[in-house]
Motif scaffolding. Structure first.
Motif, PDB file in Angstrom:
ATOM      1  N   ARG A  73      -2.954  52.593   5.734  1.00 51.60           N
ATOM      2  CA  ARG A  73      -1.705  52.936   6.427  1.00 51.60           C
ATOM      3  C   ARG A  73      -0.625  53.362   5.442  1.00 51.60           C
ATOM      4  O   ARG A  73       0.164  54.270   5.733  1.00 51.60           O
ATOM      5  CB  ARG A  73      -1.233  51.753   7.264  1.00 51.60           C
ATOM      6  CG  ARG A  73      -2.127  51.521   8.469  1.00 51.60           C
ATOM      7  CD  ARG A  73      -1.766  50.282   9.224  1.00 51.60           C
ATOM      8  NE  ARG A  73      -2.762  50.022  10.255  1.00 51.60           N
ATOM      9  CZ  ARG A  73      -2.904  48.865  10.858  1.00 51.60           C
ATOM     10  NH1 ARG A  73      -2.105  47.850  10.554  1.00 51.60           N
ATOM     11  NH2 ARG A  73      -3.830  48.707  11.776  1.00 51.60           N
ATOM     12  N   GLU A 101      -6.786  47.925   5.652  1.00 50.24           N
ATOM     13  CA  GLU A 101      -6.030  48.640   6.683  1.00 50.24           C
ATOM     14  C   GLU A 101      -4.612  48.926   6.207  1.00 50.24           C
ATOM     15  O   GLU A 101      -4.085  50.021   6.422  1.00 50.24           O
ATOM     16  CB  GLU A 101      -5.986  47.825   7.973  1.00 50.24           C
ATOM     17  CG  GLU A 101      -7.292  47.764   8.703  1.00 50.24           C
ATOM     18  CD  GLU A 101      -7.247  46.844   9.915  1.00 50.24           C
ATOM     19  OE1 GLU A 101      -6.232  46.141  10.120  1.00 50.24           O
ATOM     20  OE2 GLU A 101      -8.256  46.825  10.649  1.00 50.24           O
ATOM     21  N   ARG A 102      -4.014  47.956   5.575  1.00 54.02           N
ATOM     22  CA  ARG A 102      -2.648  48.126   5.061  1.00 54.02           C
ATOM     23  C   ARG A 102      -2.590  49.254   4.031  1.00 54.02           C
ATOM     24  O   ARG A 102      -1.697  50.097   4.070  1.00 54.02           O
ATOM     25  CB  ARG A 102      -2.168  46.813   4.434  1.00 54.02           C
ATOM     26  CG  ARG A 102      -0.762  46.839   3.916  1.00 54.02           C
ATOM     27  CD  ARG A 102      -0.373  45.454   3.350  1.00 54.02           C
ATOM     28  NE  ARG A 102       1.000  45.410   2.937  1.00 54.02           N
ATOM     29  CZ  ARG A 102       1.481  45.963   1.825  1.00 54.02           C
ATOM     30  NH1 ARG A 102       0.681  46.600   1.021  1.00 54.02           N
ATOM     31  NH2 ARG A 102       2.762  45.871   1.526  1.00 54.02           N
ATOM     32  N   GLU A 120      -8.874  54.508  10.267  1.00 49.53           N
ATOM     33  CA  GLU A 120      -7.509  54.192  10.712  1.00 49.53           C
ATOM     34  C   GLU A 120      -6.854  55.399  11.378  1.00 49.53           C
ATOM     35  O   GLU A 120      -6.014  55.247  12.254  1.00 49.53           O
ATOM     36  CB  GLU A 120      -6.636  53.759   9.527  1.00 49.53           C
ATOM     37  CG  GLU A 120      -6.648  52.304   9.221  1.00 49.53           C
ATOM     38  CD  GLU A 120      -6.215  51.431  10.384  1.00 49.53           C
ATOM     39  OE1 GLU A 120      -5.063  51.526  10.832  1.00 49.53           O
ATOM     40  OE2 GLU A 120      -7.037  50.640  10.847  1.00 49.53           O
ATOM     41  N   TRP A 121      -7.214  56.597  10.946  1.00 43.82           N
ATOM     42  CA  TRP A 121      -6.560  57.802  11.426  1.00 43.82           C
ATOM     43  C   TRP A 121      -6.936  58.130  12.868  1.00 43.82           C
ATOM     44  O   TRP A 121      -6.082  58.560  13.648  1.00 43.82           O
ATOM     45  CB  TRP A 121      -6.876  58.986  10.507  1.00 43.82           C
ATOM     46  CG  TRP A 121      -6.382  60.288  11.030  1.00 43.82           C
ATOM     47  CD1 TRP A 121      -7.120  61.395  11.317  1.00 43.82           C
ATOM     48  CD2 TRP A 121      -5.034  60.633  11.359  1.00 43.82           C
ATOM     49  NE1 TRP A 121      -6.316  62.386  11.797  1.00 43.82           N
ATOM     50  CE2 TRP A 121      -5.029  61.950  11.825  1.00 43.82           C
ATOM     51  CE3 TRP A 121      -3.822  59.943  11.305  1.00 43.82           C
ATOM     52  CZ2 TRP A 121      -3.873  62.601  12.238  1.00 43.82           C
ATOM     53  CZ3 TRP A 121      -2.658  60.592  11.711  1.00 43.82           C
ATOM     54  CH2 TRP A 121      -2.690  61.894  12.174  1.00 43.82           C
ATOM     55  N   ARG A 166       1.216  56.945   5.499  1.00 41.19           N
ATOM     56  CA  ARG A 166       2.678  57.052   5.411  1.00 41.19           C
ATOM     57  C   ARG A 166       3.067  57.981   4.258  1.00 41.19           C
ATOM     58  O   ARG A 166       3.969  58.805   4.387  1.00 41.19           O
ATOM     59  CB  ARG A 166       3.300  55.667   5.234  1.00 41.19           C
ATOM     60  CG  ARG A 166       4.774  55.617   4.998  1.00 41.19           C
ATOM     61  CD  ARG A 166       5.633  56.279   6.054  1.00 41.19           C
ATOM     62  NE  ARG A 166       5.310  55.852   7.397  1.00 41.19           N
ATOM     63  CZ  ARG A 166       5.491  56.623   8.479  1.00 41.19           C
ATOM     64  NH1 ARG A 166       6.021  57.808   8.374  1.00 41.19           N
ATOM     65  NH2 ARG A 166       5.163  56.185   9.664  1.00 41.19           N
ATOM     66  N   ILE A 172      -4.768  56.637  15.537  1.00 39.49           N
ATOM     67  CA  ILE A 172      -3.400  57.145  15.383  1.00 39.49           C
ATOM     68  C   ILE A 172      -3.339  58.583  15.875  1.00 39.49           C
ATOM     69  O   ILE A 172      -2.435  58.967  16.624  1.00 39.49           O
ATOM     70  CB  ILE A 172      -2.946  57.035  13.911  1.00 39.49           C
ATOM     71  CG1 ILE A 172      -2.781  55.566  13.522  1.00 39.49           C
ATOM     72  CG2 ILE A 172      -1.655  57.810  13.671  1.00 39.49           C
ATOM     73  CD1 ILE A 172      -2.539  55.330  12.040  1.00 39.49           C
TER      74      ILE A 172
END
Length: 157
Positions: free
Chosen positions: A71, A67-68, A113-114, A75, A117
């Motif tokens: 992300r 996940e990190r 993950e997207w 970014r 968000i």
């Protein structure tokens, strides 16, 4: 007009042409340096992606490190969009980055993950430019604004 005056004018024109040429080269070199730094950052992040992602396979559920990494990738994409708006990414490079970013947003593990968000359930005040890109606008909404036409031409924007 005396020969000395003519020589002085020709010398001044040659100096002006050299100055303009070097300014154009310097502007393009700065853009290329920034692009290269972001490409290097991209590969550093991609090297940390789960191995299944490297062959576009649907993988397992993401652990906290995965996940990190995703992300960090998101970014990076947001930063690239901001650089484009500020006029530090050439048109040719932007076309490559844009197609890569939009494809990645639809593939595992990024899509996992997207989606929250994008829908605003996670990080609602972040990734605004990435959300704008994901709306599917065909033209370049990230075309640099506020830069003089000549600056855009020099940087090949």
């Amino acid at each position: 007009m005396s020969p000395e005056s003519l020589i002085a004018i020709i010398t001044a024109l040659i100096a002006l042409a050299a100055y303009v040429t070097s300014s154009i080269s310097a502007a393009r070199a700065r853009v290329k340096t920034i692009e290269d730094a972001y490409v290097a950052r991209y590969w550093q992040i991609l090297d940390r992606f789960p191995s299944e992602a490297l062959v576009a396979e649907q993988g397992r559920s993401l652990d906290s490190e995965d996940e990190r990494v995703v992300r960090l990738y998101l970014r990076l994409c947001e930063d690239e969009l901001e650089l484009r708006q500020l006029g530090w990414v050439s048109g040719q490079t932007w076309e490559q980055w844009r197609s890569g970013i939009t494809a990645a947003l639809e593939q595992w593990p990024v899509v996992q993950e997207w989606e929250p968000i994008k829908e605003g359930r996670r990080a609602p005040n972040q990734f605004e430019l990435l959300r704008k890109l994901s709306t599917g606008v065909q033209q370049d909404p990230f075309q640099p604004t506020g830069l003089a036409h000549i600056t855009r031409r020099w940087r090949q924007l």
